[in-house]
Design a protein around this motif. Structure first.
Motif, mmCIF file in Angstrom:
data_model
loop_
_atom_site.group_PDB
_atom_site.id
_atom_site.type_symbol
_atom_site.label_atom_id
_atom_site.label_comp_id
_atom_site.label_asym_id
_atom_site.label_seq_id
_atom_site.Cartn_x
_atom_site.Cartn_y
_atom_site.Cartn_z
ATOM 1 N N GLY A 72 10.905 0.579 4.279
ATOM 2 C CA GLY A 72 9.590 0.242 4.812
ATOM 3 C C GLY A 72 9.212 1.247 5.887
ATOM 4 O O GLY A 72 9.996 2.151 6.205
ATOM 5 N N ARG A 97 6.772 6.048 -1.803
ATOM 6 C CA ARG A 97 5.659 5.096 -1.880
ATOM 7 C C ARG A 97 5.399 4.378 -0.561
ATOM 8 O O ARG A 97 4.260 4.198 -0.159
ATOM 9 C CB ARG A 97 5.980 4.022 -2.936
ATOM 10 N N HIS A 98 6.491 3.980 0.084
ATOM 11 C CA HIS A 98 6.326 3.072 1.231
ATOM 12 C C HIS A 98 6.375 3.764 2.582
ATOM 13 O O HIS A 98 6.098 3.133 3.585
ATOM 14 C CB HIS A 98 7.391 1.971 1.167
ATOM 15 N N ASP A 141 10.995 4.679 -3.402
ATOM 16 C CA ASP A 141 10.573 3.749 -2.347
ATOM 17 C C ASP A 141 10.210 4.486 -1.062
ATOM 18 O O ASP A 141 9.257 4.122 -0.382
ATOM 19 C CB ASP A 141 11.681 2.719 -2.078
#
Lengths: 378, 391
Positions: A136, A202-203, A199
């Protein structure tokens, strides 16, 4: 990068931090030697006016009065003006606010834990993290530095951002590899690595790039020094790039160095939104060996993108003459068949060299580009 | 060779038992630090200070000495059969030789296979000459030979050396490889006289960039000069970073007792052939991940391979260099080896293999006869009594 001026010169990454900056960032009063160095450089690169209150305080050793933000701003201004004054056409701040290219972005993300130092070579190490949960982003990063530079810069900016593939490759993969069942051989590692880098792209990277673009960034360089580490993962390098830039509108470049470029082909052709490849060449160019041979890959694969031509070795103090730089540029223009495709830069970040050596290398590089333009025009 | 002969005897006996009572054949299981060990944070910080001129060579040396003791303590506590000290001061596999052997020079930074670490490429300007004692002086030989456990020294193999060096001589690769083997033979004889019992030769290039079928004959010839020097010591050929399955027959034909395979890059099910009498080294700790291996899974694979390949012995250790993970993680991983050995041995019939707690000095002697320093008795700690062996 309008493309109107041939052989535009640009920076690639970081430059060495001056001693006064390093000391002040640690909250230390700069030593007399460091302040003398500052004055010496200020006469060559007038990065702040004489009456600037931050400078006055710094010269008196009043670091606390300047404060961390003020110190960092002075460092960024020095880096920016250093590159501008050296004559570069496209600049940034020499990554004056960043400590290094891996740890900083990882610290802006969730799902990672920094575990300890790992040796890069000899007595050089880097702090390495492990992915311990889904990736994240705490908040998009590099925004403050970009906004500051956008207001201060007198030349076009190119923002360097560490790429998702490199961040994944330089991390241990616990979370995603831990989900793989059975013996974790090469195929399991690859599958887990793909999950991790997608990930990250994208994040973390994509939102950061979008935020930079929203702030006005026009040119962004994705740094992927790890791209050539695993010859069978060139498709993952490209996937990371494409995922990172999906749906974004800017000029994107990809920097790769000290790698076997051939192993990245043909996968690299699929990096759809990449307009320019900045590669290291000078390091491998010797009287016995043509270090620029891999330029032929672009003709071989009929790829017409721009190349950021590494003409300056960042691992040696030996100064490339302007004539040598000119010859390298003209050779690239000939191989690529179009001088407009050639941009000129050092192999990689020049922080491996002292500020004095880097300055000499950059100014010679700029003169070499001038000579090349003259040769083309004449 | 004594070890091999005794293991064959054990294997045959186990085979007979297997036929009669369905007890699977059993190979002695050894543990070893088959790679270097990561530098601890204290050395990381100190070596940076050393580079900045703020620490003296003596101060660095004292730190290396302290932490080498710590590695030896770990090796001893976990019941390892050999001791290395972790090679903490070593800058890369070749440096000690590039810096000291006439004919060699330290070259540029070069990527160390598919990692984010780099080594200095050795430059060969002239046929290299042996420098007596030059390598030995860089080893903590006093510490290693003072240990209750057999000292193991790690050396760069001729195939990998010639694959990665910059050969600027008129020697062909084959000639240089053979020359390198001759030098290694001298080194092994010298170190053997200093009390080193086990020699491990690192050959990652044999699996990363293996020779073609046509090239295999020169590779075998290149290793020949090593054979006499290895005849009286325990020897291990260790491969990593690549798939060992396709080249296992070639590896088995080289003059080493034990052939090491990196299971992080080799599918264990594809290992189908091992020359009779050879020991099998299993690089079963993956140095490229901080995930700690499952000892049960590791034991399952080791047992399966033991049954299928019937090696004279099994050596468990890290595959690729363990310095790719931090110190604490490395220790956790090594602890798994001790647990895996318990599971492997505990999994056999009690009549065939004593459980870990019941391991007797007699059995230990039979499994590593040459690895015991001369005149030294079976260890009081380590196997059986060490922390890592407790249940």
């Amino acid at each position: 990068m309008s493309g109107e001026k041939l052989f535009q010169t640009q920076e690639v990454g970081s430059i060495a931090k001056p001693r006064w900056l390093v000391q002040a960032l640690k909250g230390q009063r700069p030593t007399p030697d460091a302040l003398a160095d500052l004055e010496r450089w200020r006469s060559r690169v007038p990065f702040v006016p004489e009456h600037d209150p931050r400078l006055k305080k710094l010269l008196k050793g009043e670091v606390d009065e300047v404060g961390p933000h003020g110190i960092r701003d002075l460092g960024a201004l020095f880096g920016l003006r250093y590159l501008e004054t050296s004559g570069l056409d496209i600049v940034y701040d020499g990554e004056a606010r960043r400590m290094e290219m891996y740890e900083f972005p990882i610290r802006q993300m969730t799902g990672f834990k920094l575990l300890g130092h790992v040796r890069s070579f000899d007595n050089k190490y880097y702090l390495k993290g492990a992915s311990v949960g889904p990736v994240g982003l705490t908040a998009p990063y590099h925004l403050d530095e970009f906004e500051f530079l956008r207001q201060e810069a007198r030349r076009p900016l190119k923002v360097p951002v560490t790429g998702a593939y490199t961040l994944a490759d330089w991390s241990w993969n616990e979370h995603y590899l831990g989900k793989q069942k059975g013996w974790k051989g090469r195929s399991a590692r690859r599958a887990a690595q793909r999950e991790l880098l997608v990930d990250i792209a994208r994040h973390a990277i994509r939102p950061t790039l979008k935020a930079l673009i929203d702030k006005g960034a026009k040119v962004i360089q994705i740094d992927e020094p790890a791209a050539g580490t695993h010859p069978d993962e060139s498709d993952l390098v490209v996937e990371a790039f494409n995922e990172s830039t999906e749906g974004l509108d800017a000029k994107f470049a990809m920097h790769i160095c000290f790698s076997d470029y051939r192993c990245l082909f043909p996968a690299l052709l699929e990096a759809k939104r990449c307009s320019q490849f900045l590669w290291e060449f000078a390091n491998r160019d010797t009287p016995e060996k043509d270090g620029y041979r891999d330029l032929e890959l672009f003709a071989e694969f009929n790829d017409r993108r721009e190349i950021g031509l590494g003409v300056t070795d960042i691992h040696r103090d030996v100064l490339e003459s302007p004539e040598l730089v000119r010859d390298r540029i003209l050779k690239a223009a000939k191989v690529l068949g179009d001088p407009a495709r050639v941009y000129v830069n050092p192999d990689c970040g020049l922080r491996t060299r002292s500020l004095d050596v880097a300055w000499e290398k950059l100014t010679r590089m700029v003169r070499g580009a001038d000579l090349a333009r003259t040769a083309i025009a004449g | 060779m004594r070890l091999v002969q005794e293991c064959r005897l054990r294997g045959n006996l186990a085979g007979i038992l297997y036929g009669v009572s369905l007890v699977p054949p059993v190979s002695p299981v050894h543990l070893g630090l088959t790679s270097n060990y990561p530098r601890p944070e204290e050395i990381v910080a100190a070596s940076r200070e050393f580079d900045r001129g703020r620490l003296s060579e003596d101060q660095m040396g004292a730190l290396y000495s302290t932490w080498t003791d710590r590695v030896i303590e770990i090796e001893t506590r976990l019941g390892f059969d050999t001791v290395t000290g972790g090679e903490l001061p070593r800058q890369d596999l070749f440096r000690a030789f590039s810096e000291s052997l006439p004919g060699l020079e330290v070259g540029s930074l070069t990527r160390w296979f598919e990692t984010n670490t780099f080594f200095r490429q050795p430059i060969v300007n002239a046929p290299p000459q042996w420098a007596p004692g030059a390598f030995a002086r860089r080893l903590p030989l006093e510490k290693l030979t003072a240990s209750r456990i057999a000292p193991r020294v790690i050396l760069p193999g001729p195939y990998t050396f010639t694959a990665l060096c910059d050969n600027r001589t008129d020697l062909s690769r084959q000639e240089l490889a053979r020359r390198w083997s001759e030098l290694l033979a001298l080194e092994i004889q010298d170190l053997s006289a200093h009390g080193v019992k086990v020699f491990q030769v690192q050959e990652p290039s044999l699996v990363v960039d293996p020779p073609s079928v046509e090239e295999e004959s020169w590779v075998r010839e290149a290793f020949e000069p090593l054979a006499p020097a290895l005849a009286n010591v325990d020897s291990v050929l260790w491969t990593f970073f690549g798939d060992g399955a396709p080249v296992l027959p070639l590896l088995s034909s080289l003059p080493f007792e034990t052939i090491g395979i990196d299971l992080a890059d080799t599918d264990p099910s594809r290992l189908t052939e091992l020359a009779t009498g050879k020991g099998l080294g299993l690089g079963c700790l993956d140095s490229r991940t901080t995930l700690v291996e499952d000892p049960a899974e590791l034991a399952r694979i080791a047992k399966d391979l033991t049954q299928r390949l019937e090696p004279s012995s099994v050596l468990l250790g890290p595959g690729a260099p363990l310095e790719l993970v931090p110190w604490d993680v490395a220790e956790k991983k090594l602890t798994v080896l001790a647990r895996a050995r318990e599971l492997i041995e505990g999994g056999a019939k009690a009549s065939e293999v004593p459980s870990a707690g019941a391991t007797s000095p007699a059995r230990r002697r039979s499994s590593t006869p040459k690895a015991r320093p001369k005149g030294k008795s079976a260890p009081a700690k380590g196997r059986g009594a060490g922390k890592g062996r407790s249940r």
